[in-house]
Design an enzyme around this catalytic site. Structure first.
Site, PDB file in Angstrom:
ATOM      1  N   ASP A 122      12.575  11.268  34.004  1.00  0.00           N
ATOM      2  CA  ASP A 122      11.477  10.318  34.181  1.00  0.00           C
ATOM      3  C   ASP A 122      11.135  10.163  35.659  1.00  0.00           C
ATOM      4  O   ASP A 122      10.057   9.679  36.009  1.00  0.00           O
ATOM      5  CB  ASP A 122      11.865   8.946  33.614  1.00  0.00           C
ATOM      6  CG  ASP A 122      11.235   8.670  32.266  1.00  0.00           C
ATOM      7  OD1 ASP A 122      10.110   9.136  32.030  1.00  0.00           O
ATOM      8  OD2 ASP A 122      11.870   7.973  31.453  1.00  0.00           O
ATOM      9  N   GLN A 163      13.835   5.408  26.741  1.00  0.00           N
ATOM     10  CA  GLN A 163      12.478   4.908  26.482  1.00  0.00           C
ATOM     11  C   GLN A 163      12.356   3.431  26.851  1.00  0.00           C
ATOM     12  O   GLN A 163      13.210   2.614  26.475  1.00  0.00           O
ATOM     13  CB  GLN A 163      12.123   5.122  25.002  1.00  0.00           C
ATOM     14  CG  GLN A 163      10.709   4.747  24.628  1.00  0.00           C
ATOM     15  CD  GLN A 163       9.648   5.598  25.317  1.00  0.00           C
ATOM     16  OE1 GLN A 163       9.834   6.791  25.555  1.00  0.00           O
ATOM     17  NE2 GLN A 163       8.509   5.001  25.645  1.00  0.00           N
ATOM     18  N   LYS A 193       7.341  13.175  21.922  1.00  0.00           N
ATOM     19  CA  LYS A 193       8.100  13.929  22.929  1.00  0.00           C
ATOM     20  C   LYS A 193       9.003  14.944  22.237  1.00  0.00           C
ATOM     21  O   LYS A 193       9.103  16.097  22.655  1.00  0.00           O
ATOM     22  CB  LYS A 193       8.950  12.960  23.767  1.00  0.00           C
ATOM     23  CG  LYS A 193       8.110  12.143  24.750  1.00  0.00           C
ATOM     24  CD  LYS A 193       8.875  10.974  25.349  1.00  0.00           C
ATOM     25  CE  LYS A 193       7.928  10.086  26.152  1.00  0.00           C
ATOM     26  NZ  LYS A 193       8.532   8.867  26.669  1.00  0.00           N
TER      27      LYS A 193
HETATM   28  N1  GUN Z   1       7.431   3.697  28.423  1.00  0.00           N
HETATM   29  C1  GUN Z   1       6.123   3.837  28.751  1.00  0.00           C
HETATM   30  N2  GUN Z   1       5.946   4.924  29.514  1.00  0.00           N
HETATM   31  C2  GUN Z   1       7.160   5.480  29.686  1.00  0.00           C
HETATM   32  C3  GUN Z   1       7.619   6.647  30.363  1.00  0.00           C
HETATM   33  O1  GUN Z   1       6.866   7.385  31.008  1.00  0.00           O
HETATM   34  N3  GUN Z   1       8.954   6.891  30.282  1.00  0.00           N
HETATM   35  C4  GUN Z   1       9.796   6.076  29.599  1.00  0.00           C
HETATM   36  N4  GUN Z   1      11.091   6.397  29.600  1.00  0.00           N
HETATM   37  N5  GUN Z   1       9.405   5.010  28.956  1.00  0.00           N
HETATM   38  C5  GUN Z   1       8.099   4.718  28.995  1.00  0.00           C
END
Ligand code: GUN
Length: 288
Positions: free
Chosen positions: A121, A98, A54
């Protein structure tokens, strides 16, 4: 005829370069870049890879990005303090915590602490509530990425029967809600682990979205010939290989379209995170 392969990696390159152009325009007009703060608690290896990817995508598109790496035994109070300071930092337009968080932390409480206009998110109750009430704002990245993959490949959705496998808050539920919006107009069935006669339902799908987290769960007998098959799963096998929820090789000969793993939905999730960060920056400048 074998299915057409939907290349999420190539589409991501195109959309991320469009986002880079928009970010450069924002910098010229306002003097600031769209900015994403990622919060990583603990040392889950998969999470470390996701967060790094990311950040790389942010840097490539000219976004500002910050990584807050916290110890696995960080207290809930300290994490809430960090989120409060990011909520109040005008340079930070998006906050990504995350998941999964270590077990001693209350994930709902933490996610609810992210101010709704920075909830890139799209998991918080305000953004999910707006989506549910037909006023979509910041959409969860993975299902939004699936929608964009369908639209940019000119795959008709209106009036089609979409069957979603999985009812998670991150993918399945918002996927259904996005496809039901006015103007998108799919007929949606959401299936899950307790669904009876699953194969009879999946065989009716014009578009089948698999998000159950079980390797090769979707077999050729579950898919109508010519159907569009979208694989959201990322499962690591004992031998280290990454596979989706779909038996890709078995389904490829008879489907209409199919997404590979890796290189399908995964890169689109990151792309939509950048999209949301830019949108969040615009929403925040409007709300000032
Ligand atoms: N863990 C797995 N997928 C995601 C996501 O799309 N966002 C976040 N913040 N954590 C994750």
């Amino acid at each position: 005829m074998a299915a057409k392969i939907i290349d999420g990696k190539a589409l991501s390159v195109v959309i991320q370069s469009e986002l880079a152009t928009d970010a450069a325009l924002m910098l010229k007009e306002t003097g600031s870049r769209p900015g994403l703060a990622a919060v990583l608690v603990g040392d889950n290896p998969a999470s470390q890879v996701y967060v790094r990817n990311k950040q790389k995508a942010c840097e490539k598109a000219g976004f500002a990005s910050w990584l807050h790496k916290l110890d696995a035994n960080t207290s809930q109070g300290d994490l809430l303090k960090l989120i409060a300071s990011l909520n109040n930092d005008p340079k930070v337009h998006g906050i990504l915590v995350q998941l999964p968080l270590p077990k001693h932390l209350d994930t709902e409480l933490i996610l609810d602490a992210v101010t709704p206009l920075k909830d890139v998110d799209g998991f918080g109750p305000e953004n999910l509530g707006l989506l549910t009430s037909g006023r979509p704002r910041l959409l969860p990245c993975t299902p939004h990425g699936v929608l964009i993959m369908l639209q940019r490949n000119n795959i008709p959705i209106s009036g089609k029967h979409v069957v979603v496998l999985g009812r998670s808050t991150i993918v399945g539920k918002p996927m259904g809600l996005i496809l039901l919006q006015n103007g998108i107009d799919a007929t949606v069935t959401i299936c899950h682990s307790k669904t009876a006669n699953l194969k009879e339902i999946t065989r009716q799908a014009d578009i089948l979205v698999a998000a159950i987290g079980r390797p090769h769960f979707v077999t050729p007998d579950m898919v109508k010939p010519g159907a569009v098959v979208i694989d959201v799963g990322i499962n690591r096998l004992d031998d280290g290989k990454l596979v989706g929820d779909v038996d890709y090789d078995g389904i490829l000969p008879n489907a209409g379209f199919i997404t590979p793993v890796p290189g399908g939905v995964g890169p689109m999730t990151i792309t939509m995170l950048l999209h949301n960060t830019l949108l969040a920056a615009k929403l925040q400048s409007k709300s000032k």
